[in-house]
Design an enzyme around this catalytic site. Structure first.
Site, mmCIF file in Angstrom:
data_model
loop_
_atom_site.group_PDB
_atom_site.id
_atom_site.type_symbol
_atom_site.label_atom_id
_atom_site.label_comp_id
_atom_site.label_asym_id
_atom_site.label_seq_id
_atom_site.Cartn_x
_atom_site.Cartn_y
_atom_site.Cartn_z
ATOM 1 N N LYS A 1 45.325 42.175 49.006
ATOM 2 C CA LYS A 1 45.001 40.750 49.096
ATOM 3 C C LYS A 1 43.587 40.586 49.637
ATOM 4 O O LYS A 1 43.231 41.227 50.639
ATOM 5 C CB LYS A 1 46.001 40.043 50.024
ATOM 6 C CG LYS A 1 47.395 39.929 49.423
ATOM 7 C CD LYS A 1 47.446 38.858 48.340
ATOM 8 C CE LYS A 1 48.877 38.642 47.862
ATOM 9 N NZ LYS A 1 48.972 37.593 46.835
ATOM 10 N N ASP B 1 43.766 40.951 44.672
ATOM 11 C CA ASP B 1 44.309 39.629 44.349
ATOM 12 C C ASP B 1 43.683 38.594 45.276
ATOM 13 O O ASP B 1 43.868 38.648 46.490
ATOM 14 C CB ASP B 1 45.833 39.635 44.529
ATOM 15 C CG ASP B 1 46.474 38.313 44.115
ATOM 16 O OD1 ASP B 1 45.753 37.403 43.658
ATOM 17 O OD2 ASP B 1 47.708 38.183 44.256
ATOM 18 N N GLU C 1 42.903 40.025 40.283
ATOM 19 C CA GLU C 1 43.914 39.001 39.983
ATOM 20 C C GLU C 1 43.458 37.643 40.509
ATOM 21 O O GLU C 1 43.081 37.507 41.673
ATOM 22 C CB GLU C 1 45.230 39.429 40.647
ATOM 23 C CG GLU C 1 46.404 38.534 40.357
ATOM 24 C CD GLU C 1 47.705 39.172 40.883
ATOM 25 O OE1 GLU C 1 47.842 40.418 40.817
ATOM 26 O OE2 GLU C 1 48.564 38.431 41.373
ATOM 27 N N ASP D 1 47.432 34.922 37.408
ATOM 28 C CA ASP D 1 48.744 34.800 38.058
ATOM 29 C C ASP D 1 49.096 33.318 38.218
ATOM 30 O O ASP D 1 49.897 32.775 37.436
ATOM 31 C CB ASP D 1 48.715 35.518 39.416
ATOM 32 C CG ASP D 1 49.998 35.337 40.211
ATOM 33 O OD1 ASP D 1 50.988 34.822 39.663
ATOM 34 O OD2 ASP D 1 50.025 35.714 41.409
ATOM 35 N N LYS E 1 55.865 36.308 36.697
ATOM 36 C CA LYS E 1 56.855 36.172 37.777
ATOM 37 C C LYS E 1 58.065 35.443 37.220
ATOM 38 O O LYS E 1 57.964 34.289 36.780
ATOM 39 C CB LYS E 1 56.229 35.443 38.964
ATOM 40 C CG LYS E 1 55.078 36.273 39.534
ATOM 41 C CD LYS E 1 54.466 35.733 40.788
ATOM 42 C CE LYS E 1 53.482 36.774 41.341
ATOM 43 N NZ LYS E 1 52.667 36.287 42.444
HETATM 44 MG MG LIG Z 1 48.895 36.932 42.753
#
Ligand SMILES: [Mg+2]
Length: 329
Positions: free
Chosen positions: A114, A145, A171, A197, A221
């Site tokens: 992250k 991400d 991402e 995403d 997802k």
């Molecule tokens: Mg993500």
């Protein structure tokens, strides 16, 4: 999809708060509702509390598909694998804590880091990504991400600074599809791929980002997209490589991600579905193996569900929300 009645939906539910090992996405506990059907199967309704009913309804659709076993048949959707390789997920921790967090994931070759965390600066990201690269070694894979946290210029600056760590893909560097298109064009020469995403799971049209040529890879997802069946249709329509990732569900909800991943013909990237390691305690008696996720029927451990049960007020809040969302399906 055949929908249960309100009574059927709420006949056998558990609302729990799973404690997080490390603060993630601003959360110290993850509240979620587990729903059992008369078939004895469990589904998970885990839409984040701040999401409105319109967005949350898709999550409920996924839970119903799972618990009432309305997955596509083998004839409709063949199964291509029974093992799914997963990646480790590294929250925006200090560089000094990277090894400690990653050790919990056991054996893995890919890590998602992250970056662009509010309140942090690029130097934090560089330190964290460097530590992650050192942890996985030259043969490992490192993806980042940003959760849409950069504007296009910031993204370009950050990507150029992080490129030295051999980044598999970036991402959601920016929020909008137009920005993704722009940054993808700018960093194309670096050989860096852009994954979408939020632009998939929070968009009115989840395929728009693919159609616009604004991403190389889609993060899929299953719960926000409304279940396995709907996710497969989106993947077919988009025609891009995909990475199946969790939405921070317990091992029950992760089962739906696995149900999806096993039905995707080409799955070239490790999947972000080993996120239950981020919980201090999971809800199934036997949490999944994190190096390779294999299918296990998800059963709620009643003793744990009792221990982690939320307050009566929170339970009522979730029940009311489920009823409102059911009415939208
Ligand atoms: Mg993500």
């Amino acid at each position: 999809m055949r929908l249960p009645t309100v009574d059927e939906l709420l006949a056998n539910v558990r609302v729990v708060a799973l404690p997080m090992r490390t603060r993630f996405r601003g959360l110290d506990v993850r509240e979620t509702m587990l729903i059992a059907s008369p078939l004895g199967r469990w589904g998970e309704f885990a839409s984040f509390p701040e999401y409105d009913d319109a967005e949350s309804a898709s999550w409920l659709s996924c839970a119903i598909e799972q618990a009432w076993n309305q997955l596509p048949s083998i004839e409709e959707r063949p199964v291509f694998r029974d093992v799914v390789r997963t990646n480790a997920t590294l929250p925006a921790v200090d560089a000094a804590d990277v090894a400690l967090v990653l050790e919990r994931f056991g054996d893995f070759r890919t890590v998602k880091v992250k970056v662009a965390e509010p309140g942090q600066v690029l130097a934090d990201d560089i330190g964290r990504v460097r530590a992650a690269r050192e942890f996985v070694g030259a043969a490992g894979r490192v993806r980042i991400d940003a959760n849409g946290g950069w504007n296009v210029d910031e993204a370009e600056h950050a990507i150029r600074a992080l490129e030295q760590f051999d980044i598999e893909y970036v991402e959601q560097p920016c929020t909008s599809v137009d920005e993704l298109y722009e940054i993808r064009t700018r960093v194309h020469g670096l050989g860096i791929s852009i994954a979408a995403d939020e632009s998939v799971r929070k968009a009115a049209d989840p395929v728009a980002v693919a159609r616009a040529g604004a991403a190389d890879i889609l993060v899929i997802k299953v719960a926000p997209l409304g279940g396995v069946r709907r996710a497969l249709n989106i993947i077919d329509e988009a025609g891009l490589p995909v990475v199946v990732s969790s939405a921070l569900e317990s091992s029950i909800g992760l089962g739906a991600s696995f149900d999806l991943a096993m039905r995707i013909e080409h799955l070239d990237y490790d999947c972000g579905i080993a996120t239950n390691v981020l919980f201090e305690q999971d809800i199934t008696p036997e949490p999944a193996n994190f190096a390779i996720f294999t299918a296990t029927p998800g059963i709620v451990d009643e003793k744990t569900a009792e221990e982690l049960r939320v307050s009566p007020e929170r339970e009522q809040w979730w029940r009311d929300r489920a009823v409102r969302c059911l009415a939208l399906l």
